[in-house]
Write a protein that holds these residues in place. Structure first.
Motif, PDB file in Angstrom:
ATOM      1  N   ALA A   1     -91.275  68.845 -48.015  1.00  0.00           N
ATOM      2  CA  ALA A   1     -92.372  68.488 -48.905  1.00  0.00           C
ATOM      3  C   ALA A   1     -93.361  69.643 -48.952  1.00  0.00           C
ATOM      4  CB  ALA A   1     -93.064  67.212 -48.423  1.00  0.00           C
ATOM      5  N   SER A   2     -93.544  70.218 -50.142  1.00  0.00           N
ATOM      6  CA  SER A   2     -94.447  71.355 -50.313  1.00  0.00           C
ATOM      7  C   SER A   2     -95.810  70.882 -50.806  1.00  0.00           C
ATOM      8  CB  SER A   2     -93.869  72.345 -51.335  1.00  0.00           C
ATOM      9  OG  SER A   2     -92.599  72.796 -50.926  1.00  0.00           O
ATOM     10  N   GLY A   3     -96.862  71.447 -50.226  1.00  0.00           N
ATOM     11  CA  GLY A   3     -98.213  71.127 -50.645  1.00  0.00           C
ATOM     12  C   GLY A   3     -98.901  72.327 -51.266  1.00  0.00           C
ATOM     13  N   GLY A   4    -100.220  72.273 -51.316  1.00  0.00           N
ATOM     14  CA  GLY A   4    -100.968  73.371 -51.904  1.00  0.00           C
ATOM     15  C   GLY A   4    -100.762  74.681 -51.160  1.00  0.00           C
ATOM     16  N   ARG A   5    -100.943  74.634 -49.849  1.00  0.00           N
ATOM     17  CA  ARG A   5    -100.772  75.836 -49.028  1.00  0.00           C
ATOM     18  C   ARG A   5    -100.072  75.522 -47.710  1.00  0.00           C
ATOM     19  NH1 ARG A   5    -106.436  79.003 -48.849  1.00  0.00           N
ATOM     20  NH2 ARG A   5    -107.186  76.956 -48.175  1.00  0.00           N
ATOM     21  N   HIS A   6     -99.315  74.454 -47.680  1.00  0.00           N
ATOM     22  CA  HIS A   6     -98.581  74.118 -46.459  1.00  0.00           C
ATOM     23  C   HIS A   6     -97.304  73.373 -46.831  1.00  0.00           C
ATOM     24  CE1 HIS A   6    -100.472  70.242 -47.219  1.00  0.00           C
ATOM     25  NE2 HIS A   6     -99.811  69.683 -46.217  1.00  0.00           N
ATOM     26  N   THR A   7     -96.431  73.202 -45.845  1.00  0.00           N
ATOM     27  CA  THR A   7     -95.149  72.532 -46.054  1.00  0.00           C
ATOM     28  C   THR A   7     -94.851  71.639 -44.865  1.00  0.00           C
ATOM     29  OG1 THR A   7     -94.365  74.462 -47.288  1.00  0.00           O
ATOM     30  CG2 THR A   7     -92.713  72.879 -46.595  1.00  0.00           C
ATOM     31  N   LEU A   8     -94.203  70.519 -45.124  1.00  0.00           N
ATOM     32  CA  LEU A   8     -93.776  69.573 -44.102  1.00  0.00           C
ATOM     33  C   LEU A   8     -92.270  69.380 -44.200  1.00  0.00           C
ATOM     34  CD1 LEU A   8     -96.439  66.786 -44.838  1.00  0.00           C
ATOM     35  CD2 LEU A   8     -96.656  68.642 -43.171  1.00  0.00           C
ATOM     36  N   ALA A   9     -91.655  68.963 -43.099  1.00  0.00           N
ATOM     37  CA  ALA A   9     -90.221  68.681 -43.124  1.00  0.00           C
ATOM     38  C   ALA A   9     -89.856  67.701 -42.021  1.00  0.00           C
ATOM     39  CB  ALA A   9     -89.404  69.962 -42.971  1.00  0.00           C
ATOM     40  N   ILE A  10     -88.803  66.922 -42.277  1.00  0.00           N
ATOM     41  CA  ILE A  10     -88.192  66.062 -41.258  1.00  0.00           C
ATOM     42  C   ILE A  10     -86.892  66.716 -40.823  1.00  0.00           C
ATOM     43  CG2 ILE A  10     -87.225  63.793 -40.752  1.00  0.00           C
ATOM     44  CD1 ILE A  10     -88.966  62.630 -42.949  1.00  0.00           C
ATOM     45  N   LEU A  11     -86.700  66.804 -39.500  1.00  0.00           N
ATOM     46  CA  LEU A  11     -85.491  67.407 -38.943  1.00  0.00           C
ATOM     47  C   LEU A  11     -84.680  66.376 -38.175  1.00  0.00           C
ATOM     48  CD1 LEU A  11     -87.014  70.637 -37.331  1.00  0.00           C
ATOM     49  CD2 LEU A  11     -86.188  70.361 -39.683  1.00  0.00           C
ATOM     50  N   GLU A  12     -83.389  66.649 -38.065  1.00  0.00           N
ATOM     51  CA  GLU A  12     -82.552  65.893 -37.150  1.00  0.00           C
ATOM     52  C   GLU A  12     -81.710  66.880 -36.353  1.00  0.00           C
ATOM     53  OE1 GLU A  12     -79.835  63.308 -39.097  1.00  0.00           O
ATOM     54  OE2 GLU A  12     -78.720  64.906 -40.092  1.00  0.00           O
ATOM     55  N   TRP A  13     -81.450  66.540 -35.100  1.00  0.00           N
ATOM     56  CA  TRP A  13     -80.584  67.374 -34.254  1.00  0.00           C
ATOM     57  C   TRP A  13     -79.142  67.009 -34.567  1.00  0.00           C
ATOM     58  CZ3 TRP A  13     -81.595  71.566 -31.475  1.00  0.00           C
ATOM     59  CH2 TRP A  13     -80.640  72.035 -30.586  1.00  0.00           C
ATOM     60  N   ARG A  14     -78.403  67.976 -35.081  1.00  0.00           N
ATOM     61  CA  ARG A  14     -77.078  67.688 -35.591  1.00  0.00           C
ATOM     62  C   ARG A  14     -76.017  68.484 -34.834  1.00  0.00           C
ATOM     63  NH1 ARG A  14     -76.445  68.740 -41.828  1.00  0.00           N
ATOM     64  NH2 ARG A  14     -78.137  67.181 -41.823  1.00  0.00           N
ATOM     65  N   ILE A  15     -74.940  67.808 -34.520  1.00  0.00           N
ATOM     66  CA  ILE A  15     -73.781  68.462 -33.911  1.00  0.00           C
ATOM     67  C   ILE A  15     -72.664  68.407 -34.917  1.00  0.00           C
ATOM     68  CG2 ILE A  15     -72.125  68.423 -32.023  1.00  0.00           C
ATOM     69  CD1 ILE A  15     -74.209  66.926 -30.377  1.00  0.00           C
ATOM     70  N   ASP A  16     -72.269  69.551 -35.419  1.00  0.00           N
ATOM     71  CA  ASP A  16     -71.215  69.607 -36.417  1.00  0.00           C
ATOM     72  C   ASP A  16     -69.861  69.340 -35.757  1.00  0.00           C
ATOM     73  OD1 ASP A  16     -73.001  70.287 -38.447  1.00  0.00           O
ATOM     74  OD2 ASP A  16     -72.931  72.402 -37.862  1.00  0.00           O
ATOM     75  N   GLN A  17     -69.194  68.317 -36.276  1.00  0.00           N
ATOM     76  CA  GLN A  17     -67.896  67.962 -35.721  1.00  0.00           C
ATOM     77  C   GLN A  17     -66.797  68.819 -36.325  1.00  0.00           C
ATOM     78  OE1 GLN A  17     -67.531  65.632 -33.321  1.00  0.00           O
ATOM     79  NE2 GLN A  17     -69.755  65.454 -33.265  1.00  0.00           N
ATOM     80  N   ILE A  18     -65.889  69.260 -35.503  1.00  0.00           N
ATOM     81  CA  ILE A  18     -64.752  70.064 -35.969  1.00  0.00           C
ATOM     82  C   ILE A  18     -63.604  69.144 -36.363  1.00  0.00           C
ATOM     83  CG2 ILE A  18     -63.064  71.823 -35.339  1.00  0.00           C
ATOM     84  CD1 ILE A  18     -65.090  72.921 -33.353  1.00  0.00           C
TER      85      ILE A  18
END
Length: 390
Positions: free
Chosen positions: A373-390
């Motif tokens: 999410a971009s704002g006027g002069r800042h940005t926010l984000a939601i992260l998740e810890w992901r393990i890519d399965q082979i």
């Protein structure tokens, strides 16, 4: 796949909008530790404040508060730690928006709420107080109130001084001051936008609007001095017209910033148009304004799944969870660790500690973004810890 979450922010923090407990700016991403990250479902970044919505419908706000934009009594000018909006604690909020200095929200029953600055009627409140001169004035709304009570709302969007809603029937309504003050008389009573049927999604910039129809056509109206309507000229439009340059494309997401716009296709392609200053359109060294939607070739090899437009910068999220930013770089808003201004999209390094309770297998994972999410002069984000399965 194991999933654990974090909420991050970067950029200007002068009004506490980063949510980290102080007013410092951050050129690198930092965690908003006071939010229970596992419960955050959505984020919105405004010009000077921010909000989060939890999975169970609770609304949290932080940042600039001088106009009541945080939705609770303005005991302070700014608040740098997220706090719940108590007035909405008995409803389940599902989506919200931040304008110049007002906010909108909608609950799971389709009821809309507004609060903050109201001098142009953007909160939908009629004048309440008569001055000694006999003229009517509008008070700021510091506690959220119902707005458009007769409409069943699907989505809310907020501009600099106006408000727009999408109903569950696919109609669009608006109120407030839609263009810069003095151009059009402000209104408190919502009016339906003519020429729009079966609308799927709306996006609102400072003074311009986008509406994506079910048939895939993207419509625009409002101010257009930099070509942000994508009509091939700079003439404003009071009624919706089609955006040029997007024919035969299947659009899945749209975004509107201060004076620029973006659209995303189902194949992960990004198109931008409008004001090009500072490189916010992502066309490399070409920072000229574009009056017709053009493909961002520099993101062509990335599978983009979300695009977000801020005041003078833009952020794109890839399917594999990486974040790219471009545009104006002062105050650290690009997250590169340096105050660079660029039209070349670069990946934002997500350098925060991993979750503390990982086993040996999980430790091989990485942080991936789920929302930006971009704002006027800042940005926010939601992260998740992901393990890519082979």
């Amino acid at each position: 796949m194991t999933s654990r979450s974090a909420v991050i922010s970067w950029g200007s923090g002068e009004d506490g909008q980063l949510g980290i407990g102080n007013n410092e700016e951050k050129e690198w991403v930092c965690a908003i530790k006071s939010l229970h990250s596992s419960s955050v479902a959505s984020l919105v970044a405004g010009s000077r404040n921010s909000l989060a919505i939890s999975h169970d419908g609770k609304l949290f706000t932080w940042g600039w508060n001088q106009r009541g934009t945080l939705g609770h009594p303005p005991e302070t000018k700014t608040e740098s730690v997220p706090s719940q909006v108590k007035a909405l604690s008995n409803v389940k909020i599902v989506q919200a928006a931040i304008g110049g200095w007002h906010c909108l929200a909608v609950d799971d029953q389709g009821r809309a709420y507004a609060w903050g600055g109201n001098e142009y009627g953007q909160c939908g409140e009629e004048p309440e107080q008569k001055e000694d001169t006999g003229s009517l004035v509008r008070r700021d709304i510091v506690i959220p109130k119902r707005c458009v009570p007769k409409l069943s709302v699907r989505q809310v969007a907020a501009g600099g001084t106006h408000s727009v809603i999408l109903t569950r029937e696919g109609h669009v309504w608006t109120w407030g001051q839609p263009w810069p003050p003095g151009d059009i008389k402000q209104i408190s009573t919502p009016v339906r936008v003519q020429g729009l049927e079966s609308v799927r999604l709306i996006a609102v910039g400072a003074f311009h609007n986008l509406a994506l129809l079910d048939n895939g056509v993207l419509m625009s109206w409002g101010n257009n001095e930099y070509g942000q309507l994508g009509t091939g000229d700079t003439q404003p439009r009071s009624l919706p017209v089609p955006v040029q340059g997007l024919s035969d494309l299947n659009l899945v997401d749209i975004a509107a910033g201060g004076w620029h716009s973006a659209a995303l296709t189902d194949e992960g392609e990004v198109f931008c148009w409008g004001r090009g200053e500072h490189g916010r359109l992502g066309f490399g060294d070409d920072k000229s304004s574009k009056m017709v939607a053009q493909k961002v070739q520099l993101l062509d090899r990335e599978d983009i799944v979300q695009i977000s437009c801020g005041g003078t910068h833009s952020v794109a999220r890839t399917k594999d969870g990486r974040i790219f930013s471009f545009g104006r770089g002062d105050h650290g808003r690009l997250g590169y660790g340096r105050k660079v201004t660029t039209g070349h999209p670069y990946e934002v390094p997500i350098d925060i500690p991993p979750p503390t309770d990982l086993d040996s297998t999980e430790a091989e994972g990485r942080w991936c973004s789920k929302l930006v999410a971009s704002g006027g002069r800042h940005t926010l984000a939601i992260l998740e810890w992901r393990i890519d399965q082979i």
